[in-house]
Enzyme design. Structure first.
Site, PDB file in Angstrom:
ATOM      1  N   HIS A 101      27.132  -2.161  -5.769  1.00 49.50           N
ATOM      2  CA  HIS A 101      27.370  -3.581  -6.050  1.00 49.50           C
ATOM      3  C   HIS A 101      26.460  -4.509  -5.234  1.00 49.50           C
ATOM      4  CE1 HIS A 101      30.635  -1.757  -8.081  1.00 49.50           C
ATOM      5  NE2 HIS A 101      31.472  -1.692  -7.077  1.00 49.50           N
TER       6      HIS A 101
ATOM      7  N   ASP B 104      27.842  -0.861 -13.683  1.00 46.65           N
ATOM      8  CA  ASP B 104      28.223  -1.410 -12.386  1.00 46.65           C
ATOM      9  C   ASP B 104      29.007  -2.659 -12.769  1.00 46.65           C
ATOM     10  OD1 ASP B 104      28.282  -3.143 -10.108  1.00 46.65           O
ATOM     11  OD2 ASP B 104      26.840  -1.801  -9.187  1.00 46.65           O
ATOM     12  N   HIS B 105      30.317  -2.617 -12.568  1.00 45.44           N
ATOM     13  CA  HIS B 105      31.126  -3.696 -13.151  1.00 45.44           C
ATOM     14  C   HIS B 105      30.802  -5.063 -12.535  1.00 45.44           C
ATOM     15  CE1 HIS B 105      33.826  -2.970  -9.722  1.00 45.44           C
ATOM     16  NE2 HIS B 105      34.393  -4.129  -9.985  1.00 45.44           N
TER      17      HIS B 105
HETATM   18  C1  BG6 Z   1      34.929  -0.546  -6.813  1.00 48.95           C
HETATM   19  C2  BG6 Z   1      35.212   0.144  -5.494  1.00 48.95           C
HETATM   20  O1  BG6 Z   1      33.658  -0.191  -7.286  1.00 48.95           O
HETATM   21  O2  BG6 Z   1      34.977  -1.955  -6.626  1.00 48.95           O
HETATM   22  C3  BG6 Z   1      36.566  -0.281  -4.957  1.00 48.95           C
HETATM   23  O3  BG6 Z   1      35.198   1.540  -5.690  1.00 48.95           O
HETATM   24  C4  BG6 Z   1      36.630  -1.787  -4.855  1.00 48.95           C
HETATM   25  O4  BG6 Z   1      36.814   0.296  -3.679  1.00 48.95           O
HETATM   26  C5  BG6 Z   1      36.239  -2.421  -6.183  1.00 48.95           C
HETATM   27  O5  BG6 Z   1      37.949  -2.162  -4.496  1.00 48.95           O
HETATM   28  C6  BG6 Z   1      36.146  -3.929  -6.053  1.00 48.95           C
HETATM   29  O6  BG6 Z   1      35.967  -4.475  -7.323  1.00 48.95           O
HETATM   30  P1  BG6 Z   1      36.414  -5.964  -7.637  1.00 48.95           P
HETATM   31  O7  BG6 Z   1      36.004  -6.205  -9.041  1.00 48.95           O
HETATM   32  O8  BG6 Z   1      37.895  -6.011  -7.427  1.00 48.95           O
HETATM   33  O9  BG6 Z   1      35.719  -6.824  -6.644  1.00 48.95           O
END
Ligand code: BG6
Length: 498
Positions: free
Chosen positions: A244, A180-181
């Site tokens: 997230h 989960d980034h």
């Molecule tokens: C991803 C979603 O997990 O996270 C995207 O699938 C979203 O829809 C993105 O735009 C947002 O990531 P970050 O790091 O730009 O906040």
């Protein structure tokens, strides 16, 4: 960098020609290479259906890291560790070629038979791939074997369990790294540090002192080229909340772990998620809001996006109120919201503390003392402010709000590792604290399924809307107003760059 920092590993990347690999993974690996974590003893096998040569693959890798260094020799040396194999994941025979190439590269680069299998592709293939890795003997006896997978981990509880069961046929839970980034973001990783290394937060981190908590993940972008996928895969609830937001929430509500290791941290997060109050369809109606963006002067509405079905009721915005039924949090509302095509990109957490019981500072100009708020800015600004009350300077005895600040400066920002770089390194180190355990995933689906099914069964209510580029629907504000609260904004708390 001492030589002991260097990792020995062979990474097999399924989905090597894909967007994620080119946008995120090759740059992340290159940064680790530049810092010396990857040097001589690593190799990458990229696989996908397309017929590419090693030379062409290396060119693609070079392109994806082009802006990260001016040193051509360094970039070429890095890309020379990349090999390509055209591979159909459903064809058992083809795993033999993969196995042979892997053994050859193990020897050539002395990778100590350490293997990471990275599945950067559609989840419907995860089961097939992992099964073949086992039956075709791609796992090694001597080194480590680790699996990295990307969301979505199922599309509901049932499919998540099925997927997790499939993976468990080949890998132990401790070998599975579910990315989960958001867990790789600097300020998300800072939540534990702020909570557990300061004497004054943890004693107040409970229902005696916290009035409410607000988690916002707002995005300026629309669904763009992913509209078709987004529309059929389940909208904002599945795209942002199930993963997230629930990960951030579980870090905020969990008990202190015995140690900051993967086992202890994940067990606490699991316990925390078990305390979430389950909602009936009526509760969902009361406590959750969904909405869709509509056309504004300059921006397309969701229904006009390419790939979205006519009359789609897929939500691009979700706001909700969650209750955590345990001793620490009983009675404290946790408000969450996320949406696409909102006014700005802003990922932020507010912990609003209770107000003091007696106001000694009444004055004609000021009636109420504002509550203290701890704000954690995750992005685009990274840092935190503790918004507290102090006396106005000068002859006045009025109270005013001032922030205590800690922010990453623009100069420091460039040194902050990107989420994928950090998480890949944590996987190479065998540290799974920042990766979702199967039970975390399943518990979050358990809750999300209640919301989803309540919504799916309610086809008669109008879907609220908000103009693209706005602050979201009124219903999202009403959710807090009902409880006497409002979403914090730069009017009530410190905002960097305002
Ligand atoms: C991803 C979603 O997990 O996270 C995207 O699938 C979203 O829809 C993105 O735009 C947002 O990531 P970050 O790091 O730009 O906040």
């Amino acid at each position: 960098m001492p030589a002991t920092q260097e990792k020995a590993v062979l990474i097999t990347l399924f989905g090597g020609t894909g967007d994620l690999a080119q946008r995120k993974l090759y740059p992340a690996l290159f940064r680790l290479f530049k810092k010396g974590y990857l040097r001589q003893h690593f190799a990458v096998i990229g696989t996908a259906r397309r017929e590419w040569s090693d030379a062409y693959y290396r060119e693609i890798v070079m392109q994806s890291i082009a802006s990260l260094s001016d040193d051509e020799t360094e970039k070429e040396e890095f890309s020379s560790h990349f090999y390509y194999l055209s591979h159909n994941v459903q064809n058992t025979q083809e795993y033999q070629q993969l196995k042979e190439l892997a053994s050859e590269l193990d020897k050539k680069y002395q990778t100590q038979q350490n293997r990471v299998f990275y599945l950067a592709m559609a989840p419907q293939f995860f089961g097939t791939i992992t099964e073949h890795l086992k039956t075709q003997h791609l796992l090694t006896e001597q080194g480590f074997n680790r699996l990295i997978i990307e969301k979505p981990f199922g599309h509901n509880l049932e499919s998540a369990i099925e997927l997790n069961d499939q993976l468990a046929q080949t890998f132990e839970e401790t070998q599975i790294y579910r990315i989960d980034h958001y867990l790789g973001k600097e300020m998300v990783q800072n939540i534990n540090a702020i909570r557990f290394s300061n004497i004054f937060f943890e004693p107040l981190w409970n229902n005696k002192f916290v009035d409410n908590v607000q988690i916002t993940l707002s995005e300026e972008v629309g669904v763009g080229t992913r509209a078709g996928y987004y529309d059929t895969s389940g909208g904002a609830l599945l795209d942002m909340v199930q993963n997230h937001i629930f990960q951030i929430l579980s870090l905020l509500i969990m008990e202190p772990p015995v140690q900051m290791d993967g086992n202890d941290v994940r067990q606490e997060k699991i316990k925390a998620l078990r305390s979430l109050r389950a909602y009936s369809p009526e509760d969902v109606k009361q406590n959750f809001v969904r909405a869709q963006y509509t056309q504004s002067e300059e921006l397309l509405g969701y229904l006009q996006e390419d790939g979205v079905v006519e009359h789609s009721r897929t939500e691009t915005y979700v706001a909700g109120k969650l209750m955590v039924d345990n001793f620490r949090w009983a009675g404290v509302p946790f408000y969450i919201r996320t949406g696409k095509r909102l006014a700005n990109k802003n990922t932020v957490i507010h912990i609003q503390f209770r107000s003091v019981d007696v106001n000694l500072f009444h004055s004609p100009t000021q009636v109420d003392i504002l509550p203290d708020v701890l704000t954690i800015h995750i992005q685009p600004s990274q840092g935190m402010s503790f918004n507290i009350n102090v006396k106005q300077m000068g002859l006045s005895n009025d109270i005013e709000r001032k922030p205590l600040l800690h922010y990453v400066s623009p100069e420091q920002e460039k040194d902050i590792p990107e989420a994928y770089e950090r998480l890949i390194l944590e996987c190479l180190n065998g540290n799974n604290a920042n990766f979702a355990h199967r039970q975390e995933v399943e518990l979050s689906w358990k809750f999300i399924d209640l919301v989803r099914s309540a919504w799916d069964n309610d086809t008669s209510s109008d879907l609220p809307t908000y103009p693209a580029g706005s602050h979201g629907p009124k219903e999202g504000d009403d959710l807090l107003a009902r409880d006497g609260f409002s979403w914090h904004s730069c009017d009530t708390i410190y905002c960097p760059n305002e």
